[in-house]
Design a protein around this motif. Structure first.
Motif, PDB file in Angstrom:
ATOM      1  N   ARG A 178      32.847  52.234  42.241  1.00 23.79           N
ATOM      2  CA  ARG A 178      32.745  52.069  40.785  1.00 23.79           C
ATOM      3  C   ARG A 178      33.707  50.984  40.298  1.00 23.79           C
ATOM      4  NH1 ARG A 178      30.580  56.374  37.814  1.00 23.79           N
ATOM      5  NH2 ARG A 178      28.786  57.205  38.972  1.00 23.79           N
ATOM      6  N   ALA A 179      34.933  51.010  40.816  1.00 23.93           N
ATOM      7  CA  ALA A 179      35.911  50.002  40.395  1.00 23.93           C
ATOM      8  C   ALA A 179      35.459  48.609  40.806  1.00 23.93           C
ATOM      9  CB  ALA A 179      37.278  50.318  40.994  1.00 23.93           C
ATOM     10  N   GLY A 180      34.933  48.495  42.027  1.00 19.87           N
ATOM     11  CA  GLY A 180      34.454  47.199  42.493  1.00 19.87           C
ATOM     12  C   GLY A 180      33.301  46.671  41.673  1.00 19.87           C
ATOM     13  N   ALA A 181      32.531  47.579  41.088  1.00 20.41           N
ATOM     14  CA  ALA A 181      31.400  47.175  40.242  1.00 20.41           C
ATOM     15  C   ALA A 181      31.824  46.904  38.804  1.00 20.41           C
ATOM     16  CB  ALA A 181      30.327  48.261  40.275  1.00 20.41           C
ATOM     17  N   GLY A 182      33.131  47.053  38.525  1.00 20.04           N
ATOM     18  CA  GLY A 182      33.622  46.756  37.183  1.00 20.04           C
ATOM     19  C   GLY A 182      33.515  47.889  36.195  1.00 20.04           C
ATOM     20  N   ASP A 183      33.325  49.127  36.680  1.00 22.28           N
ATOM     21  CA  ASP A 183      33.220  50.280  35.782  1.00 22.28           C
ATOM     22  C   ASP A 183      34.523  50.437  34.988  1.00 22.28           C
ATOM     23  OD1 ASP A 183      31.635  53.069  35.355  1.00 22.28           O
ATOM     24  OD2 ASP A 183      33.799  53.418  35.423  1.00 22.28           O
ATOM     25  N   ARG A 184      34.433  50.398  33.673  1.00 20.94           N
ATOM     26  CA  ARG A 184      35.638  50.385  32.849  1.00 20.94           C
ATOM     27  C   ARG A 184      36.441  51.669  32.970  1.00 20.94           C
ATOM     28  NH1 ARG A 184      34.052  47.447  27.094  1.00 20.94           N
ATOM     29  NH2 ARG A 184      33.511  45.399  27.990  1.00 20.94           N
ATOM     30  N   ALA A 185      35.762  52.806  33.031  1.00 16.62           N
ATOM     31  CA  ALA A 185      36.483  54.083  33.128  1.00 16.62           C
ATOM     32  C   ALA A 185      37.239  54.167  34.450  1.00 16.62           C
ATOM     33  CB  ALA A 185      35.507  55.249  32.995  1.00 16.62           C
ATOM     34  N   ALA A 186      36.614  53.726  35.526  1.00 17.77           N
ATOM     35  CA  ALA A 186      37.280  53.755  36.830  1.00 17.77           C
ATOM     36  C   ALA A 186      38.474  52.805  36.845  1.00 17.77           C
ATOM     37  CB  ALA A 186      36.290  53.386  37.929  1.00 17.77           C
ATOM     38  N   LEU A 187      38.304  51.616  36.303  1.00 19.14           N
ATOM     39  CA  LEU A 187      39.408  50.657  36.263  1.00 19.14           C
ATOM     40  C   LEU A 187      40.556  51.167  35.401  1.00 19.14           C
ATOM     41  CD1 LEU A 187      37.344  47.361  35.909  1.00 19.14           C
ATOM     42  CD2 LEU A 187      38.629  48.117  37.923  1.00 19.14           C
ATOM     43  N   ARG A 188      40.225  51.802  34.289  1.00 13.58           N
ATOM     44  CA  ARG A 188      41.263  52.340  33.408  1.00 13.58           C
ATOM     45  C   ARG A 188      42.020  53.471  34.102  1.00 13.58           C
ATOM     46  NH1 ARG A 188      38.194  52.995  29.412  1.00 13.58           N
ATOM     47  NH2 ARG A 188      37.632  55.171  29.832  1.00 13.58           N
ATOM     48  N   ALA A 189      41.292  54.324  34.822  1.00 10.02           N
ATOM     49  CA  ALA A 189      41.933  55.438  35.529  1.00 10.02           C
ATOM     50  C   ALA A 189      42.860  54.937  36.622  1.00 10.02           C
ATOM     51  CB  ALA A 189      40.859  56.344  36.124  1.00 10.02           C
ATOM     52  N   LEU A 190      42.461  53.915  37.341  1.00 11.05           N
ATOM     53  CA  LEU A 190      43.298  53.374  38.415  1.00 11.05           C
ATOM     54  C   LEU A 190      44.510  52.632  37.861  1.00 11.05           C
ATOM     55  CD1 LEU A 190      40.455  52.225  40.812  1.00 11.05           C
ATOM     56  CD2 LEU A 190      42.192  53.944  41.317  1.00 11.05           C
ATOM     57  N   GLU A 191      44.326  51.961  36.735  1.00  3.18           N
ATOM     58  CA  GLU A 191      45.464  51.276  36.117  1.00  3.18           C
ATOM     59  C   GLU A 191      46.493  52.299  35.634  1.00  3.18           C
ATOM     60  OE1 GLU A 191      47.960  49.317  33.159  1.00  3.18           O
ATOM     61  OE2 GLU A 191      46.515  50.923  32.753  1.00  3.18           O
ATOM     62  N   ARG A 192      46.024  53.381  35.054  1.00  2.74           N
ATOM     63  CA  ARG A 192      46.927  54.462  34.607  1.00  2.74           C
ATOM     64  C   ARG A 192      47.649  55.089  35.798  1.00  2.74           C
ATOM     65  NH1 ARG A 192      45.512  60.253  33.738  1.00  2.74           N
ATOM     66  NH2 ARG A 192      46.877  61.156  32.121  1.00  2.74           N
ATOM     67  N   ALA A 193      46.917  55.326  36.876  1.00  2.00           N
ATOM     68  CA  ALA A 193      47.534  55.883  38.079  1.00  2.00           C
ATOM     69  C   ALA A 193      48.574  54.925  38.653  1.00  2.00           C
ATOM     70  CB  ALA A 193      46.455  56.191  39.122  1.00  2.00           C
ATOM     71  N   GLY A 194      48.260  53.624  38.640  1.00  2.70           N
ATOM     72  CA  GLY A 194      49.193  52.638  39.161  1.00  2.70           C
ATOM     73  C   GLY A 194      50.491  52.596  38.370  1.00  2.70           C
ATOM     74  N   ARG A 195      50.390  52.730  37.059  1.00  2.00           N
ATOM     75  CA  ARG A 195      51.606  52.742  36.244  1.00  2.00           C
ATOM     76  C   ARG A 195      52.476  53.952  36.573  1.00  2.00           C
ATOM     77  NH1 ARG A 195      48.192  51.891  31.850  1.00  2.00           N
ATOM     78  NH2 ARG A 195      48.838  53.890  30.976  1.00  2.00           N
ATOM     79  N   ALA A 196      51.844  55.106  36.689  1.00  2.00           N
ATOM     80  CA  ALA A 196      52.603  56.317  37.014  1.00  2.00           C
ATOM     81  C   ALA A 196      53.222  56.225  38.398  1.00  2.00           C
ATOM     82  CB  ALA A 196      51.685  57.539  36.911  1.00  2.00           C
ATOM     83  N   LEU A 197      52.442  55.710  39.341  1.00  4.16           N
ATOM     84  CA  LEU A 197      52.945  55.562  40.704  1.00  4.16           C
ATOM     85  C   LEU A 197      54.101  54.574  40.753  1.00  4.16           C
ATOM     86  CD1 LEU A 197      52.553  56.386  43.650  1.00  4.16           C
ATOM     87  CD2 LEU A 197      50.815  54.604  43.848  1.00  4.16           C
ATOM     88  N   GLY A 198      53.976  53.478  40.026  1.00  6.82           N
ATOM     89  CA  GLY A 198      55.051  52.494  39.982  1.00  6.82           C
ATOM     90  C   GLY A 198      56.326  53.064  39.394  1.00  6.82           C
ATOM     91  N   LEU A 199      56.197  53.920  38.387  1.00 11.37           N
ATOM     92  CA  LEU A 199      57.356  54.549  37.768  1.00 11.37           C
ATOM     93  C   LEU A 199      58.104  55.412  38.782  1.00 11.37           C
ATOM     94  CD1 LEU A 199      58.862  55.016  35.079  1.00 11.37           C
ATOM     95  CD2 LEU A 199      57.296  56.920  34.643  1.00 11.37           C
ATOM     96  N   ALA A 200      57.356  56.209  39.554  1.00 13.73           N
ATOM     97  CA  ALA A 200      57.986  57.063  40.565  1.00 13.73           C
ATOM     98  C   ALA A 200      58.586  56.237  41.693  1.00 13.73           C
ATOM     99  CB  ALA A 200      56.957  58.051  41.110  1.00 13.73           C
ATOM    100  N   LEU A 201      57.871  55.209  42.133  1.00 14.97           N
ATOM    101  CA  LEU A 201      58.362  54.393  43.242  1.00 14.97           C
ATOM    102  C   LEU A 201      59.580  53.560  42.841  1.00 14.97           C
ATOM    103  CD1 LEU A 201      55.027  53.260  44.912  1.00 14.97           C
ATOM    104  CD2 LEU A 201      56.702  54.902  45.781  1.00 14.97           C
TER     105      LEU A 201
END
Length: 405
Positions: free
Chosen positions: A303-326
């Motif tokens: 879904r992300a590779g196809a440009g699905d906005r919800a999937a991209l938004r979810a992964l960006e949110r996860a990346g921010r949280a992961l970056g905060l912990a790391l």
């Protein structure tokens, strides 16, 4: 210790001849195992690399051949005057390690030879959360028996077994899975449920095994790094100077329960705002609006590779949280690098930008190059591969574990 130095026992006396021979066997086998299979090392080459005498190397090589750890191939040209030596290589048959894995959504088994090559690989999808531990363990034992039978047909001899589990395995109580919340396990001993007492594996945390596999086969050369991976939960492991750091009781690595939003969503652990509630698989799928059968990681990546906005938004949110912990991990530990393993490796294209942005903003008291964060090349294979490699690495470190011919 330098080759040829005299080792000492705890009382200060010289180590026994057996101990010195064991050490030298490990030096010779480790030297050959550390070379390319095409290098064609002769006995004389090994003597030159290790500092041992040719006579000593010849005796040690003969023993290692007898134990099934080495083979000698056809004559290897050396460019030197005189009879050329025969090329030594780590055996592709004989001793091997069996790795087993219980995941929340799958079971796995693999067999790795002394060269570190996976010769047998099996993975089956299973919904294991909430099932009786005995039932799950019986199934993974059967899968392991199938893998071992296939290995037998390849001339491999399984010398040890390790089971990867998504739970806590305390250092003081080997053989116990104290808590695996995403499976619903509490105080489970695999030995109590294993159908064959002769083949009971040693349980180990899957994140630890993924980190060890990364250190042994990831190819990055870092000696101190944090490895973080995700399935239903989030696990992390710390390699310090080439050694797995377990903590005082074996509980190190619970990155998934670091709070990234102190007043945030309630977590199954009883706290609130844990990383798992923002960057765990279930949280990302929920945010992306994805519920369905099949492989959820592949579905999300598609879904992300196809440009699905919800999937991209979810992964960006996860990346921010992961970056905060790391960022907290980097500031506390000062590692050489960070490695995204497991499912995170397959989603790295969409996670990395947000993770790197958080690290750049929050790691300010020390240099932090963006390339120090990278995805693992092992992906979701890491934990199972690490489970099998534990045995083979132990055998290389102490070849006397191998039965003599």
């Amino acid at each position: 210790m330098a080759v040829g130095a005299v080792s000492r026992n705890p009382e200060g006396g010289p180590a026994s001849q057996q101990a010195m021979r064991r050490q030298n066997l490990a030096v010779v086998l480790g030297t050959i195992a550390g070379q390319s299979p095409l290098s064609g090392l002769s006995r004389a080459d090994v003597a030159g690399l290790t500092g041992l005498t040719r006579a000593a190397v010849s005796s040690l090589v003969d023993e290692l051949i007898g134990r099934g750890a080495l083979t000698e191939a056809e004559t290897a040209p050396s460019g030197r005057v005189g009879r050329p030596g025969r090329a030594l290589a780590v055996s592709d048959s004989g001793p091997a390690g069996l790795g087993l894995e219980v995941g929340v959504t799958h079971l796995g088994a693999c067999v790795v030879d002394l060269r570190g090559e996976a010769r047998v690989w099996r993975r089956v999808e299973r919904a294991n959360a909430g099932r009786p531990a005995g039932e799950v363990l019986a199934e993974v034992a059967a899968l392991g028996a199938e893998a071992q039978a296939e290995a037998d047909g390849l001339g491999l001899r399984v010398e040890g077994r390790v089971l990867a589990v998504p739970g806590v395995v305390p250092s003081a109580q080997p053989g116990l899975v104290e808590h695996a919340p995403n499976l619903g396990w509490h105080a489970v001993r695999p030995a109590d449920h294993w159908p064959d007492p002769e083949t009971v594996p040693e349980p180990e945390n899957e994140a630890n095994l993924g980190a060890l596999a990364e250190y042994w086969q990831g190819g990055h050369g870092a000696e101190t790094f944090v490895h973080v991976s995700a399935e239903a939960g989030i696990g992390a492991a710390l390699i310090v100077d080439g050694q797995l750091f377990r903590g005082a009781r074996g509980f190190a690595g619970e990155l998934g329960h670091i709070p990234v939003h102190p007043d945030g969503l309630p977590c199954s652990c009883g706290s609130r705002g844990c990383l798992e509630q923002y960057a765990g698989e279930a949280a990302v799928l929920r945010e992306a609006g994805l519920v369905g059968e099949g492989d959820p990681v592949a579905l999300l990546a598609g879904r992300a590779g196809a440009g699905d906005r919800a999937a991209l938004r979810a992964l960006e949110r996860a990346g921010r949280a992961l970056g905060l912990a790391l960022a907290s991990a980097v500031n506390l530990v000062d590692p050489d690098g960070l490695v995204l393993g497991g499912a995170y490796a397959e989603l790295a294209d969409w996670l990395l930008p947000a993770v790197r942005a958080e690290l750049a903003a929050r790691v300010t008291v020390r240099p932090w190059p963006s390339e120090a964060l990278r995805p693992s090349l092992l992906g979701r294979r890491g934990a199972l591969l690490g489970a099998a490699l534990v045995t083979t690495r132990q055998l290389i470190a102490d070849p006397t574990r191998l039965p003599a011919a």
